[in-house]
Design a protein around this motif. Sequence first.
Motif, PDB file in Angstrom:
ATOM      1  N   GLY A 252      -7.951  23.812 -14.617  1.00  0.00           N
ATOM      2  CA  GLY A 252      -8.538  23.087 -13.226  1.00  0.00           C
ATOM      3  C   GLY A 252      -8.968  21.629 -13.410  1.00  0.00           C
ATOM      4  N   TRP A 253      -9.334  21.296 -14.827  1.00  0.00           N
ATOM      5  CA  TRP A 253      -9.686  19.847 -14.927  1.00  0.00           C
ATOM      6  C   TRP A 253      -8.381  19.065 -14.809  1.00  0.00           C
ATOM      7  N   ASP A 254      -7.109  19.391 -15.227  1.00  0.00           N
ATOM      8  CA  ASP A 254      -5.974  18.663 -15.052  1.00  0.00           C
ATOM      9  C   ASP A 254      -5.443  18.665 -13.958  1.00  0.00           C
ATOM     10  N   LEU A 255      -5.539  19.791 -13.103  1.00  0.00           N
ATOM     11  CA  LEU A 255      -4.973  19.891 -11.729  1.00  0.00           C
ATOM     12  C   LEU A 255      -6.046  18.824 -11.062  1.00  0.00           C
ATOM     13  N   VAL A 256      -7.060  18.833 -10.970  1.00  0.00           N
ATOM     14  CA  VAL A 256      -7.984  17.944 -10.301  1.00  0.00           C
ATOM     15  C   VAL A 256      -7.425  16.601 -10.520  1.00  0.00           C
ATOM     16  N   MET A 257      -7.297  16.214 -11.690  1.00  0.00           N
ATOM     17  CA  MET A 257      -6.842  14.866 -12.265  1.00  0.00           C
ATOM     18  C   MET A 257      -5.602  14.589 -11.804  1.00  0.00           C
ATOM     19  N   LEU A 258      -4.690  15.598 -11.494  1.00  0.00           N
ATOM     20  CA  LEU A 258      -3.410  15.361 -10.980  1.00  0.00           C
ATOM     21  C   LEU A 258      -3.395  15.234  -9.401  1.00  0.00           C
ATOM     22  N   TRP A 259      -4.243  15.967  -8.807  1.00  0.00           N
ATOM     23  CA  TRP A 259      -4.251  16.073  -7.296  1.00  0.00           C
ATOM     24  C   TRP A 259      -4.777  14.529  -7.101  1.00  0.00           C
TER      25      TRP A 259
ATOM     26  N   THR B   5       3.873  18.985  -6.401  1.00  0.00           N
ATOM     27  CA  THR B   5       4.207  20.501  -6.434  1.00  0.00           C
ATOM     28  C   THR B   5       4.678  20.807  -7.983  1.00  0.00           C
ATOM     29  N   LEU B   6       5.502  19.947  -8.564  1.00  0.00           N
ATOM     30  CA  LEU B   6       6.130  20.154  -9.935  1.00  0.00           C
ATOM     31  C   LEU B   6       4.895  20.232 -10.811  1.00  0.00           C
ATOM     32  N   GLY B   7       4.097  19.350 -10.919  1.00  0.00           N
ATOM     33  CA  GLY B   7       2.736  19.279 -11.576  1.00  0.00           C
ATOM     34  C   GLY B   7       1.898  20.356 -11.628  1.00  0.00           C
ATOM     35  N   THR B   8       1.861  21.055 -10.363  1.00  0.00           N
ATOM     36  CA  THR B   8       0.925  22.125 -10.244  1.00  0.00           C
ATOM     37  C   THR B   8       1.606  23.471 -10.573  1.00  0.00           C
ATOM     38  N   LEU B   9       2.848  23.519 -10.607  1.00  0.00           N
ATOM     39  CA  LEU B   9       3.799  24.620 -10.931  1.00  0.00           C
ATOM     40  C   LEU B   9       3.703  24.598 -12.449  1.00  0.00           C
ATOM     41  N   VAL B  10       3.905  23.438 -12.927  1.00  0.00           N
ATOM     42  CA  VAL B  10       3.723  23.309 -14.486  1.00  0.00           C
ATOM     43  C   VAL B  10       2.519  23.644 -15.220  1.00  0.00           C
ATOM     44  N   ILE B  11       1.391  23.480 -14.359  1.00  0.00           N
ATOM     45  CA  ILE B  11       0.149  23.542 -15.099  1.00  0.00           C
ATOM     46  C   ILE B  11      -0.036  25.270 -14.792  1.00  0.00           C
ATOM     47  N   PHE B  12       0.236  25.838 -13.841  1.00  0.00           N
ATOM     48  CA  PHE B  12      -0.195  27.346 -13.310  1.00  0.00           C
ATOM     49  C   PHE B  12       0.896  28.126 -14.013  1.00  0.00           C
ATOM     50  N   THR B  13       2.385  27.911 -14.213  1.00  0.00           N
ATOM     51  CA  THR B  13       3.254  28.575 -14.801  1.00  0.00           C
ATOM     52  C   THR B  13       3.720  28.381 -16.237  1.00  0.00           C
ATOM     53  N   PHE B  14       3.027  27.477 -16.990  1.00  0.00           N
ATOM     54  CA  PHE B  14       3.275  27.142 -18.196  1.00  0.00           C
ATOM     55  C   PHE B  14       2.996  28.512 -19.126  1.00  0.00           C
ATOM     56  N   ASP B  15       4.211  29.087 -19.637  1.00  0.00           N
ATOM     57  CA  ASP B  15       3.911  30.052 -20.814  1.00  0.00           C
ATOM     58  C   ASP B  15       4.876  29.521 -22.316  1.00  0.00           C
ATOM     59  N   PRO B  16       3.841  29.284 -23.166  1.00  0.00           N
ATOM     60  CA  PRO B  16       4.182  28.906 -24.374  1.00  0.00           C
ATOM     61  C   PRO B  16       5.070  29.912 -25.230  1.00  0.00           C
ATOM     62  N   CYS B  17       4.969  31.265 -24.835  1.00  0.00           N
ATOM     63  CA  CYS B  17       5.496  32.304 -25.647  1.00  0.00           C
ATOM     64  C   CYS B  17       6.389  33.157 -24.634  1.00  0.00           C
ATOM     65  N   PRO B  18       7.434  32.436 -24.037  1.00  0.00           N
ATOM     66  CA  PRO B  18       8.445  33.316 -23.218  1.00  0.00           C
ATOM     67  C   PRO B  18       9.038  34.487 -23.938  1.00  0.00           C
TER      68      PRO B  18
ATOM     69  N   ILE C 294     -14.607   9.191  -9.648  1.00  0.00           N
ATOM     70  CA  ILE C 294     -14.445  10.621 -10.092  1.00  0.00           C
ATOM     71  C   ILE C 294     -13.194  10.376 -11.234  1.00  0.00           C
ATOM     72  N   LEU C 295     -12.098   9.906 -10.855  1.00  0.00           N
ATOM     73  CA  LEU C 295     -11.036   9.595 -11.789  1.00  0.00           C
ATOM     74  C   LEU C 295     -11.410   9.069 -13.139  1.00  0.00           C
ATOM     75  N   VAL C 296     -12.235   7.826 -13.069  1.00  0.00           N
ATOM     76  CA  VAL C 296     -12.664   7.491 -14.094  1.00  0.00           C
ATOM     77  C   VAL C 296     -13.284   8.403 -15.091  1.00  0.00           C
ATOM     78  N   LEU C 297     -14.104   9.251 -14.601  1.00  0.00           N
ATOM     79  CA  LEU C 297     -14.820  10.265 -15.455  1.00  0.00           C
ATOM     80  C   LEU C 297     -13.905  11.293 -15.951  1.00  0.00           C
ATOM     81  N   LEU C 298     -12.937  11.769 -15.138  1.00  0.00           N
ATOM     82  CA  LEU C 298     -12.167  12.708 -15.350  1.00  0.00           C
ATOM     83  C   LEU C 298     -11.230  12.337 -16.601  1.00  0.00           C
ATOM     84  N   ILE C 299     -10.673  10.819 -16.458  1.00  0.00           N
ATOM     85  CA  ILE C 299      -9.788  10.266 -17.425  1.00  0.00           C
ATOM     86  C   ILE C 299     -10.476  10.078 -18.779  1.00  0.00           C
TER      87      ILE C 299
END
Length: 154
Positions: A80-87, A127-140, A42-47
């Motif tokens: 979701g793609w990046d989250l699954v790849m990270l996990w 934990t940090l990767g998941t937080l970055v993916i879901f709390t990323f705000d390019p326009c604070p 699965i990782l080969v396909l995701l990457i």
Amino acid sequence: MSAQTQGAAAIADPGAPYRRRRTTRGNFELYTWVFMRASGAILVLLIFGHLFVNLVAGEGIKAIDFGFVAGKWANPFWQGWDLVMLWLAMIHGTNGVRTIVNDYAERDGLRLVLKLALYAAFIVVVTLGTLVIFTFDPCPAGAPADLLPSFCST
């Protein structure tokens, strides 16, 4: 008994002190082995999907910047793609290193310390990767306009 074995003294097994006592773990190691094969495929396909979208379908590496990532993570599919790849990558890698520690760390205390450090690193990175993916705000809110990307409304 034969005459040859009656008077012979038993020779102790020279490797006995170095063998760890095996405990019964059920099928845990079998399941982790199967997981490693499935997650690797699965990782080969995701990457390769990740690399194709970022490098081939777009304008190449020169187009990857803050705005590109911000635009990509504005879509829940790519989050979701990046989250699954990270996990998957972290679980796969942690399980691989756990296997190496079990194979090569001979003392129980050292094995425990190495695995605790490994699990702590896993928890921090996931934990940090998941937080970055879901709390990323390019326009604070309240950020200086000259520091914001061009797609942010001022």
